[in-house]
Scaffold this active site. Structure first.
Site, short mmCIF file in Angstrom:
data_model
loop_
_atom_site.label_atom_id
_atom_site.label_comp_id
_atom_site.label_asym_id
_atom_site.label_seq_id
_atom_site.Cartn_x
_atom_site.Cartn_y
_atom_site.Cartn_z
N PHE A 97 -9.40 20.99 -78.05
CA PHE A 97 -10.08 21.83 -77.08
C PHE A 97 -9.25 21.86 -75.80
O PHE A 97 -8.82 20.82 -75.29
CB PHE A 97 -11.48 21.31 -76.75
CG PHE A 97 -12.20 22.16 -75.73
CD1 PHE A 97 -12.81 23.33 -76.12
CD2 PHE A 97 -12.21 21.79 -74.38
CE1 PHE A 97 -13.45 24.14 -75.17
CE2 PHE A 97 -12.85 22.59 -73.43
CZ PHE A 97 -13.47 23.76 -73.84
N GLY A 117 -6.77 15.19 -75.07
CA GLY A 117 -5.65 14.56 -74.38
C GLY A 117 -4.97 13.54 -75.27
O GLY A 117 -5.45 13.22 -76.36
N MET A 122 -3.30 10.29 -73.85
CA MET A 122 -2.85 9.49 -72.72
C MET A 122 -1.78 8.47 -73.09
O MET A 122 -0.95 8.12 -72.26
CB MET A 122 -4.05 8.79 -72.07
CG MET A 122 -5.01 9.72 -71.37
SD MET A 122 -6.33 8.83 -70.56
CE MET A 122 -7.32 10.19 -69.94
N ASN A 168 -13.44 18.66 -66.04
CA ASN A 168 -14.04 17.70 -66.97
C ASN A 168 -15.48 18.01 -67.36
O ASN A 168 -15.82 17.94 -68.55
CB ASN A 168 -13.95 16.29 -66.39
CG ASN A 168 -12.54 15.74 -66.44
OD1 ASN A 168 -11.85 15.87 -67.44
ND2 ASN A 168 -12.09 15.13 -65.36
N TYR A 194 2.75 19.62 -69.53
CA TYR A 194 1.48 20.30 -69.80
C TYR A 194 1.71 21.59 -70.56
O TYR A 194 2.83 22.13 -70.60
CB TYR A 194 0.75 20.57 -68.48
CG TYR A 194 -0.71 20.91 -68.62
CD1 TYR A 194 -1.60 20.02 -69.19
CD2 TYR A 194 -1.20 22.13 -68.18
CE1 TYR A 194 -2.95 20.32 -69.31
CE2 TYR A 194 -2.55 22.45 -68.29
CZ TYR A 194 -3.41 21.54 -68.87
OH TYR A 194 -4.75 21.86 -68.99
#
Length: 328
Positions: A265, A241, A243, A126, A54
């Site tokens: 973002f 993201g 994934m 979220n 991350y």
């Protein structure tokens, strides 16, 4: 007082490196409160922080978890802004996945009472991401189209519902679309397409001529490349993201001739660079949507914190029916 915490002493596969550890935490001092965990949510960003990939990592050994709500169980001297029984957001730092947490009272966000605990536990990452992408990336109006991949995720659910409230139409891409198509359309999805069947050239046939001016990318790789080909002139794709961890091969001609914008973002950065008043305004909108029932997402299973390894294993599996949550 003893409490169980979800702790990792190395970065790695979450179900392998994360352990439920019992520790002594003492009692709150002046200006502090003791908060009991009620619900916590497991997000992809948690998996990334534990895995070491991350954008912001905690110093080891680390308590895991970013999203959690709890009940104030004890209040020390000098505390005026919260009281026993208040429902609060457990601060992200140093980590939220702990049965009991001692917090500085000044750092607590008191939450509206009577709201669904599962939804509150999912409300801090979220929903603000979806809301801010809708409000700050494009000037959208009723009848406009938004496209997103990973539409079966919690973020996908929130985007669909927020668009529906604004009269904005959604094109939703995901794997094994048939298994979730009915659920997504029930909350307001207009078009649901399996990733393997998506053809940007045929999109106008499905929309009646409209093309999306905003895209939300959670997946990366071929998925976002296909989304780029589907965008209308001057459209923007916001990436939150990756994934699949696949490289993105940008179709250059679409960037040039359709004047597309590719942006990122990161909610963490937004929080750090905006005022308390701005953050409070975002959450006021989110809590209102939860209160009136217009914002919801499915829960796959709730695990006690003592079963953190099982929870992490389930959170990493495909085919889940919703979010994995943790409880006391």
């Amino acid at each position: 007082m003893k409490t169980i915490r979800a702790v990792h002493r190395a970065y790695g596969v979450p179900c392998e490196v994360l352990n439920a550890e019992e520790v002594e935490i003492g009692s709150p001092s002046s200006g502090q409160v003791l908060v009991k965990l009620l619900r916590a949510s497991v997000n992809p960003s948690d998996m990334g922080m534990i895995g070491g990939s991350y954008g912001r990592l905690r110093e080891l050994p680390a308590i895991a978890g970013r999203e959690a709500v709890g009940e104030v169980a004890e209040v020390a001297d000098g505390v005026q802004n919260v009281k026993v029984g208040d429902i609060v957001r457990i601060p992200e730092e140093p980590g939220a996945w702990s049965q009991y947490t001692i917090c500085d009272a000044k750092d607590l966000m008191v939450l509206p009472k009577g709201l669904d605990l599962d939804m509150l536990a999912m409300s801090f990452v979220n929903p603000p991401t979806a809301l801010l992408i809708l409000e700050e990336f494009c000037e959208l109006k009723a009848g406009d189209w938004v496209i997103q991949n990973g539409a079966g995720s919690a973020l996908g659910y929130f985007m669909i519902q927020m668009c529906r409230l604004r009269g904005i139409k959604t094109i939703n891409l995901l794997r094994n679309a048939k298994s979730k198509e009915a659920d997504l359309k029930a909350i307001g999805a207009d078009i649901v397409i399996d990733e393997s069947e998506f053809d940007a050239k045929k999109l106008k046939d499905l929309t009646g001529g409209g093309l999306p001016i905003l895209g939300l990318n959670q997946i990366g790789g071929t998925s976002v490349s296909n989304m780029i080909k589907a965008m209308g002139f001057g459209g923007t794709i916001a990436t939150v993201g990756a994934m699949t961890s696949e490289l993105v091969r940008f179709p250059t001609r679409f960037l040039i001739f359709n004047d597309l914008r590719l942006r990122g973002f990161w909610w963490d950065k937004w929080q750090r660079t905006h005022s308390k008043e701005q953050k409070d305004a975002v959450f006021a909108k989110i809590f209102k949507m939860i209160e009136d029932g217009s914002l919801r997402a499915p829960v796959d299973k709730i695990y006690p914190l003592s079963q953190i390894k099982d929870a992490m294993k389930r959170a990493a599996e495909g085919g889940r029916k919703g979010k994995v949550l943790l409880s006391f």
